[in-house]
Design a protein around this motif. Structure first.
Motif, PDB file in Angstrom:
ATOM      1  N   GLY A   1      11.634  13.946  -6.871  1.00 31.45           N
ATOM      2  CA  GLY A   1      13.037  14.176  -7.180  1.00 31.45           C
ATOM      3  C   GLY A   1      13.867  14.492  -5.959  1.00 31.45           C
ATOM      4  N   LYS A   2      13.337  14.178  -4.763  1.00 31.34           N
ATOM      5  CA  LYS A   2      13.981  14.559  -3.514  1.00 31.34           C
ATOM      6  C   LYS A   2      14.367  13.334  -2.679  1.00 31.34           C
ATOM      7  CE  LYS A   2      13.256  19.072  -3.976  1.00 31.34           C
ATOM      8  NZ  LYS A   2      14.354  20.072  -3.986  1.00 31.34           N
ATOM      9  N   ILE A   3      15.254  13.580  -1.730  1.00 33.44           N
ATOM     10  CA  ILE A   3      15.571  12.585  -0.714  1.00 33.44           C
ATOM     11  C   ILE A   3      14.468  12.619   0.336  1.00 33.44           C
ATOM     12  CG2 ILE A   3      17.207  11.954   1.103  1.00 33.44           C
ATOM     13  CD1 ILE A   3      19.409  13.140  -0.700  1.00 33.44           C
TER      14      ILE A   3
ATOM     15  N   PRO B   1       0.816  -1.222   0.000  1.00 27.71           N
ATOM     16  CA  PRO B   1       0.000   0.000   0.000  1.00 27.71           C
ATOM     17  C   PRO B   1       0.846   1.268   0.000  1.00 27.71           C
ATOM     18  CG  PRO B   1       0.173  -0.878   2.223  1.00 27.71           C
ATOM     19  CD  PRO B   1       0.893  -1.851   1.323  1.00 27.71           C
ATOM     20  N   GLY B   2       0.333   2.328  -0.563  1.00 28.71           N
ATOM     21  CA  GLY B   2       0.894   3.644  -0.407  1.00 28.71           C
ATOM     22  C   GLY B   2       2.196   3.904  -1.133  1.00 28.71           C
ATOM     23  N   THR B   3       2.505   3.163  -2.164  1.00 24.86           N
ATOM     24  CA  THR B   3       3.755   3.397  -2.883  1.00 24.86           C
ATOM     25  C   THR B   3       3.640   4.653  -3.744  1.00 24.86           C
ATOM     26  OG1 THR B   3       3.015   1.945  -4.651  1.00 24.86           O
ATOM     27  CG2 THR B   3       4.375   0.967  -2.940  1.00 24.86           C
ATOM     28  N   CYS B   4       4.737   5.375  -3.900  1.00 27.62           N
ATOM     29  CA  CYS B   4       4.688   6.614  -4.687  1.00 27.62           C
ATOM     30  C   CYS B   4       6.054   6.926  -5.269  1.00 27.62           C
ATOM     31  CB  CYS B   4       4.165   7.774  -3.860  1.00 27.62           C
ATOM     32  SG  CYS B   4       5.106   8.085  -2.358  1.00 27.62           S
ATOM     33  N   GLY B   5       6.613   6.016  -6.041  1.00 25.25           N
ATOM     34  CA  GLY B   5       7.868   6.269  -6.726  1.00 25.25           C
ATOM     35  C   GLY B   5       9.075   6.301  -5.820  1.00 25.25           C
TER      36      GLY B   5
ATOM     37  N   GLN C   1      16.156   9.189 -10.026  1.00 22.41           N
ATOM     38  CA  GLN C   1      16.120   8.152 -11.083  1.00 22.41           C
ATOM     39  C   GLN C   1      17.545   7.792 -11.487  1.00 22.41           C
ATOM     40  OE1 GLN C   1      13.324   8.913 -14.337  1.00 22.41           O
ATOM     41  NE2 GLN C   1      12.371  10.523 -13.104  1.00 22.41           N
ATOM     42  N   ARG C   2      17.770   6.494 -11.673  1.00 22.67           N
ATOM     43  CA  ARG C   2      19.075   6.046 -12.121  1.00 22.67           C
ATOM     44  C   ARG C   2      19.258   6.441 -13.583  1.00 22.67           C
ATOM     45  NH1 ARG C   2      18.513   0.875 -11.608  1.00 22.67           N
ATOM     46  NH2 ARG C   2      19.590   0.402  -9.639  1.00 22.67           N
ATOM     47  N   VAL C   3      20.339   7.202 -13.862  1.00 15.64           N
ATOM     48  CA  VAL C   3      20.587   7.664 -15.225  1.00 15.64           C
ATOM     49  C   VAL C   3      21.866   7.064 -15.817  1.00 15.64           C
ATOM     50  CG1 VAL C   3      19.310   9.814 -14.975  1.00 15.64           C
ATOM     51  CG2 VAL C   3      21.729   9.755 -14.344  1.00 15.64           C
ATOM     52  N   TYR C   4      22.635   6.383 -14.968  1.00 15.95           N
ATOM     53  CA  TYR C   4      23.855   5.737 -15.458  1.00 15.95           C
ATOM     54  C   TYR C   4      24.229   4.561 -14.566  1.00 15.95           C
ATOM     55  CZ  TYR C   4      28.805   4.762 -16.238  1.00 15.95           C
ATOM     56  OH  TYR C   4      29.999   4.141 -16.486  1.00 15.95           O
TER      57      TYR C   4
ATOM     58  N   SER D   1      12.788   9.690  -3.856  1.00 12.66           N
ATOM     59  CA  SER D   1      11.526   9.684  -4.600  1.00 12.66           C
ATOM     60  C   SER D   1      11.756  10.164  -6.026  1.00 12.66           C
ATOM     61  CB  SER D   1      10.490  10.580  -3.923  1.00 12.66           C
ATOM     62  OG  SER D   1       9.345  10.740  -4.743  1.00 12.66           O
ATOM     63  N   SER D   2      11.363   9.360  -6.999  1.00 14.88           N
ATOM     64  CA  SER D   2      11.430   9.780  -8.398  1.00 14.88           C
ATOM     65  C   SER D   2      10.264  10.691  -8.754  1.00 14.88           C
ATOM     66  CB  SER D   2      11.430   8.555  -9.316  1.00 14.88           C
ATOM     67  OG  SER D   2      10.240   7.790  -9.140  1.00 14.88           O
TER      68      SER D   2
END
Length: 485
Positions: free
Chosen positions: A55-57, A24-28, A479-482, A51-52
């Motif tokens: 964009g924050k910790i 429950p309650g997932t949000c990226g 988000q993983r970019v590399y 959090s994707s």
């Protein structure tokens, strides 16, 4: 002698595990675990939630206990180091693209300049640099007006790669006797802020002093404080607008440099290079790294008011490429004021390119630079013309030359430049609420022969154990970019 690995950080393969689809309650949210976080000058075994979506910790306990949120996935880093993404404060170009180049179609919806910039951003982030100040050298006013809007800070998506925090304009308000490779024919003096606006474009200097999220296209200006009325007129107004004022390419004495600091300069561009050298009777610009007694400066007597309260010490950039400075000089600078030390590359567009000659726009001239390994020179001269090093290589050099720990070295490219730019808690940090720009590192200790004459002199030519860093992953805005193969 071939390199010999003597020790390495014990790491396991990176694994990613998705959470239960019924959670429950997932949000990226991604949970990064089995890793050591850079916390100040220490490495701490601790999980990190990012959090994707925002964009924050994320503050993990609040998310779990208060908001009943579970991670969408868990990434096991196998013991690797997690640091904030690196911030580069002096990058003239890379991968064949120079920020001081015009293509003739600027201002169009599909300009070549913008395409080249996007390509650079996507490649630069793979080196661990997630944010940077694109640097434009001493150029004509026409060029500044055309390119600076492209380099303005914008909120970008993770897929865009490295993010511009605003341009660093290095010139043309510089000393003609300390020009380095800059073309002095385009140098100017500024008597008023209007002179600076005319050079760069008023819109490119117009931030909102009441809104820190609306920054001007120009984030930092390097100028010689003794030229024109830069110290007493221009620096205070630029500082009020949120623009970082840096001292560089200058003949300034200690007193003149200290006056500039008192009037709002907070940064020194590539310390020791293109400035008056340290002298025991007049320490020059380097002297302001000691506690200065100055807040007021008497321009008539060229003296300081010794009864005034202390003024703050500035931040300063150091090029640790093995060519610009001797390793011991780098160590002296760090020990003088660790809290202000910022590693920069001063890299040119030959980074990531093969050896050979390359064209360069230098003011109103077209010149050529010659890349030979890690050395970059003005053609037919012995004049150093920037570097071809990456920022992670500067960090490696700094560790190996000074004996600094990995967390101490990483501070010079994360939290310290963030503080210099007024971005504490936003960039260069793993604190909750900061941008989730992350660098995942592993390292090894390698027995090597010295790679340069200066390093050989320090070690008497004997083999040394060096730290080698590996950028294993880079994350941007959660988000993983590399990911290194």
């Amino acid at each position: 002698m071939p390199s010999l690995i003597t020790a390495s950080l014990p790491v396991s393969p990176i694994t990613t595990t998705p959470s239960s689809p019924t959670a429950p309650g997932t949000c990226g949210i991604t949970k990064i675990t089995n890793c050591r976080l850079v916390r100040g000058d220490k490495l701490v075994w601790e999980d990190l939630w990012i959090s994707s979506t925002t964009g924050k910790i994320v503050r993990s306990q609040s998310a779990f206990y208060d908001d009943h949120v579970l991670p969408d996935e868990t990434v096991d880093l196998g013991g690797r180091i997690v640091a904030p993404g690196m911030i580069e404060c002096q990058l003239n170009g890379a991968f064949g693209f120079n920020f001081s180049t015009l293509f003739g179609d600027e201002g169009t919806s599909s300009s070549t300049y913008e395409k080249q910039l996007r390509d650079l951003n996507s490649r630069l982030v793979k080196t661990g640099v997630t944010s940077y100040l694109p640097t434009v050298t001493s150029q004509t006013s026409e060029l500044y007006h055309k390119v600076l809007p492209y380099l303005a800070p914008h909120r970008r998506q993770a897929k865009d790669g490295a993010e511009s925090l605003g341009a660093h304009v290095e010139g043309p308000f510089l000393s003609p006797t300390k020009n380095g490779v800059h073309n002095p024919e385009v140098f100017r003096e500024a008597s008023t802020v209007a002179d600076v606006e005319a050079m760069y474009g008023a819109k490119n200097l117009a931030g909102d002093v009441n809104d820190s999220t609306r920054m001007p296209a120009v984030r930092m200006i390097t100028a010689a404080p003794e030229i024109g009325h830069m110290t007493d007129v221009v620096f205070p107004e630029l500082r009020r607008r949120g623009i970082v004022c840096a001292i560089g390419h200058s003949e300034a004495t200690y007193e003149q440099a200290a006056a500039a600091i008192a009037h709002g300069a907070t940064m020194i561009t590539h310390l020791f290079n293109a400035m008056r050298p340290l002298h025991h009777r007049n320490p020059g610009i380097f002297g302001v790294l000691g506690e200065s007694p100055l807040v007021r400066f008497d321009s008539n007597t060229n003296a300081i008011d010794g009864t005034a309260a202390p003024s703050p010490r500035p931040y300063f950039g150091v090029i640790a490429d093995g060519n610009h400075l001797h390793p011991t000089t780098v160590k002296i600078a760090y020990n003088a004021y660790p809290a202000g030390f910022i590693l920069v590359t001063d890299a040119m567009h030959m980074v990531g390119c093969p050896d050979g000659p390359y064209d360069w726009t230098n003011g109103d001239r077209h010149m050529r630079l010659v890349k030979n390994g890690k050395v970059l020179l003005l053609e037919n001269s012995n004049t150093i013309a920037g570097s071809t090093i990456t920022l992670i290589q500067c960090v490696e050099n700094f560790i190996n030359w000074t004996g600094a720990t990995i967390p101490q070295a990483l501070q010079t490219v994360t939290s310290t430049p963030a503080a210099m730019l007024g971005l504490q808690g936003v960039k260069g940090s793993l604190a909750a609420g900061a941008d989730a720009d992350l660098l995942v590192l592993s390292f090894e200790e390698v027995l090597e022969m010295p790679t340069s004459p200066t390093t050989a002199a320090v070690t008497d030519g004997a083999s040394v154990v060096n730290t080698r860093l590996h950028v294993d992953e880079v994350w941007k805005f959660g988000q993983r970019v590399y990911q290194r193969v």
